[in-house]
Design a protein around this motif. Structure first.
Motif, PDB file in Angstrom:
ATOM      1  N   PRO A  86       0.801  -1.230   0.000  1.00 47.05           N
ATOM      2  CA  PRO A  86       0.000   0.000   0.000  1.00 47.05           C
ATOM      3  C   PRO A  86       0.833   1.279   0.000  1.00 47.05           C
ATOM      4  N   GLY A  87       2.000   1.252   0.613  1.00 44.98           N
ATOM      5  CA  GLY A  87       2.820   2.455   0.680  1.00 44.98           C
ATOM      6  C   GLY A  87       3.245   2.992  -0.674  1.00 44.98           C
ATOM      7  N   SER A  88       3.317   2.144  -1.667  1.00 44.96           N
ATOM      8  CA  SER A  88       3.684   2.610  -3.013  1.00 44.96           C
ATOM      9  C   SER A  88       2.572   3.426  -3.664  1.00 44.96           C
ATOM     10  N   PHE A  89       1.349   3.264  -3.176  1.00 43.10           N
ATOM     11  CA  PHE A  89       0.208   3.951  -3.765  1.00 43.10           C
ATOM     12  C   PHE A  89      -0.008   5.342  -3.173  1.00 43.10           C
ATOM     13  N   TRP A  90       0.332   5.529  -1.889  1.00 43.17           N
ATOM     14  CA  TRP A  90       0.042   6.800  -1.217  1.00 43.17           C
ATOM     15  C   TRP A  90       0.586   8.015  -1.970  1.00 43.17           C
ATOM     16  N   PRO A  91       1.856   8.026  -2.416  1.00 44.22           N
ATOM     17  CA  PRO A  91       2.358   9.227  -3.100  1.00 44.22           C
ATOM     18  C   PRO A  91       1.572   9.574  -4.368  1.00 44.22           C
ATOM     19  N   GLY A 110     -11.631  -0.540  -2.638  1.00 44.05           N
ATOM     20  CA  GLY A 110     -12.120  -1.783  -2.049  1.00 44.05           C
ATOM     21  C   GLY A 110     -11.271  -2.315  -0.911  1.00 44.05           C
ATOM     22  N   TRP A 111     -10.197  -1.624  -0.592  1.00 42.81           N
ATOM     23  CA  TRP A 111      -9.287  -2.114   0.438  1.00 42.81           C
ATOM     24  C   TRP A 111      -9.854  -1.887   1.828  1.00 42.81           C
ATOM     25  N   ASP A 112      -9.417  -2.711   2.727  1.00 43.63           N
ATOM     26  CA  ASP A 112      -9.827  -2.584   4.119  1.00 43.63           C
ATOM     27  C   ASP A 112      -8.601  -2.145   4.926  1.00 43.63           C
ATOM     28  N   ASP A 113      -8.287  -0.858   4.851  1.00 47.10           N
ATOM     29  CA  ASP A 113      -7.118  -0.301   5.526  1.00 47.10           C
ATOM     30  C   ASP A 113      -7.529   1.042   6.125  1.00 47.10           C
ATOM     31  N   PRO A 114      -7.516   1.163   7.446  1.00 47.87           N
ATOM     32  CA  PRO A 114      -7.993   2.400   8.076  1.00 47.87           C
ATOM     33  C   PRO A 114      -7.198   3.647   7.673  1.00 47.87           C
ATOM     34  N   LEU A 116      -6.579   4.589   4.826  1.00 50.00           N
ATOM     35  CA  LEU A 116      -7.115   5.126   3.576  1.00 50.00           C
ATOM     36  C   LEU A 116      -8.026   6.325   3.785  1.00 50.00           C
ATOM     37  N   VAL A 117      -8.708   6.387   4.894  1.00 52.41           N
ATOM     38  CA  VAL A 117      -9.592   7.533   5.137  1.00 52.41           C
ATOM     39  C   VAL A 117      -8.766   8.815   5.080  1.00 52.41           C
ATOM     40  N   GLU A 118      -7.653   8.834   5.798  1.00 53.62           N
ATOM     41  CA  GLU A 118      -6.788  10.019   5.782  1.00 53.62           C
ATOM     42  C   GLU A 118      -6.181  10.247   4.402  1.00 53.62           C
ATOM     43  N   GLU A 119      -5.723   9.178   3.771  1.00 55.91           N
ATOM     44  CA  GLU A 119      -5.064   9.310   2.473  1.00 55.91           C
ATOM     45  C   GLU A 119      -6.014   9.817   1.387  1.00 55.91           C
ATOM     46  N   LEU A 120      -7.259   9.365   1.416  1.00 55.18           N
ATOM     47  CA  LEU A 120      -8.226   9.779   0.398  1.00 55.18           C
ATOM     48  C   LEU A 120      -8.903  11.113   0.727  1.00 55.18           C
ATOM     49  N   SER A 121      -8.974  11.440   1.998  1.00 54.32           N
ATOM     50  CA  SER A 121      -9.704  12.650   2.401  1.00 54.32           C
ATOM     51  C   SER A 121      -9.137  13.928   1.806  1.00 54.32           C
ATOM     52  N   HIS A 122      -7.830  13.986   1.646  1.00 54.36           N
ATOM     53  CA  HIS A 122      -7.260  15.221   1.091  1.00 54.36           C
ATOM     54  C   HIS A 122      -7.720  15.477  -0.350  1.00 54.36           C
ATOM     55  N   LEU A 123      -8.151  14.421  -1.055  1.00 54.86           N
ATOM     56  CA  LEU A 123      -8.625  14.606  -2.438  1.00 54.86           C
ATOM     57  C   LEU A 123      -9.949  15.366  -2.486  1.00 54.86           C
ATOM     58  N   ALA A 124     -10.664  15.394  -1.373  1.00 52.10           N
ATOM     59  CA  ALA A 124     -11.941  16.119  -1.331  1.00 52.10           C
ATOM     60  C   ALA A 124     -11.731  17.618  -1.525  1.00 52.10           C
ATOM     61  N   ASP A 125     -10.516  18.101  -1.316  1.00 52.41           N
ATOM     62  CA  ASP A 125     -10.198  19.522  -1.502  1.00 52.41           C
ATOM     63  C   ASP A 125      -9.578  19.818  -2.860  1.00 52.41           C
ATOM     64  N   SER A 126      -9.556  18.853  -3.734  1.00 52.79           N
ATOM     65  CA  SER A 126      -8.943  19.040  -5.053  1.00 52.79           C
ATOM     66  C   SER A 126      -9.685  20.106  -5.861  1.00 52.79           C
ATOM     67  N   SER A 138     -14.807   6.611  -3.519  1.00 48.70           N
ATOM     68  CA  SER A 138     -13.848   5.676  -2.922  1.00 48.70           C
ATOM     69  C   SER A 138     -13.990   5.624  -1.411  1.00 48.70           C
ATOM     70  N   LEU A 139     -14.166   6.779  -0.785  1.00 50.14           N
ATOM     71  CA  LEU A 139     -14.359   6.795   0.666  1.00 50.14           C
ATOM     72  C   LEU A 139     -15.607   6.007   1.065  1.00 50.14           C
ATOM     73  N   GLY A 140     -16.663   6.117   0.267  1.00 48.54           N
ATOM     74  CA  GLY A 140     -17.903   5.397   0.549  1.00 48.54           C
ATOM     75  C   GLY A 140     -17.799   3.893   0.344  1.00 48.54           C
ATOM     76  N   ARG A 141     -16.830   3.465  -0.434  1.00 48.39           N
ATOM     77  CA  ARG A 141     -16.691   2.029  -0.735  1.00 48.39           C
ATOM     78  C   ARG A 141     -15.563   1.344   0.033  1.00 48.39           C
ATOM     79  N   LEU A 142     -14.880   2.060   0.889  1.00 48.40           N
ATOM     80  CA  LEU A 142     -13.755   1.454   1.608  1.00 48.40           C
ATOM     81  C   LEU A 142     -14.183   0.188   2.337  1.00 48.40           C
ATOM     82  N   GLY A 143     -13.371  -0.830   2.177  1.00 49.43           N
ATOM     83  CA  GLY A 143     -13.592  -2.081   2.899  1.00 49.43           C
ATOM     84  C   GLY A 143     -14.688  -2.966   2.359  1.00 49.43           C
ATOM     85  N   ARG A 144     -15.276  -2.610   1.230  1.00 44.26           N
ATOM     86  CA  ARG A 144     -16.357  -3.441   0.674  1.00 44.26           C
ATOM     87  C   ARG A 144     -15.816  -4.550  -0.165  1.00 44.26           C
TER      88      ARG A 144
END
Length: 144
Positions: A86-91, A110-114, A116-126, A138-144
């Protein structure tokens, strides 16, 4: 590409897959970028079978390909591979190209990794509406 060359390359892809030979990953990543559908399909299947961090790291740069088909194949290869590295995806969520941000958000959804909420949340300000939309999806589908 000639039919003979295509057949030889597809056969090599299958040999790499059958042997689960990770040293063939760079060759397979190159094959994904070839215009021959049969070669791309053989490389796709081999990369999905090999999986793991090495495959993910070899395929991530293809999300920047100017060829839409290559980008889509890369995304499909990466969807099941991300949890291995997962760390390769964050940047890439902060990549200057909004299309890369969108692809990575789709891959991660679709990943179940807590984390991700922080990592994806910053995109809401794009400033890009499609990035914001994909972040919400993506935030709505996390862990599904």
């Amino acid at each position: 590409m000639s039919e003979t060359a295509s057949t030889e390359i597809r056969d090599r892809c299958r040999r790499i897959q059958n042997a689960l030979d990770a040293s063939g990953i760079p060759f397979l990543a190159e094959c994904v970028q070839k215009g021959d559908r049969g070669v791309q399909d053989a490389a796709f299947e081999a990369l999905r079978a090999l999986g793991g961090k090495t495959t993910a790291r070899a395929i991530l740069p293809l999300l920047r390909s100017p060829d839409e088909k290559v980008r889509n194949l890369a995304r499909e290869i990466l969807i099941p591979l991300g949890p291995a590295d997962p760390g390769s995806f964050w940047p890439l969520l902060r990549d200057p190209d909004p299309n890369v941000q969108i692809f990575v958000a789709e891959i991660l959804e679709g990943w179940d990794d807590p984390r991700l909420v922080e990592e994806l949340s910053h995109l809401a300000d794009s400033p890009h509406p499609n990035v914001r939309n994909q972040a919400a999806i993506s935030l709505g589908r996390l862990g599904r």
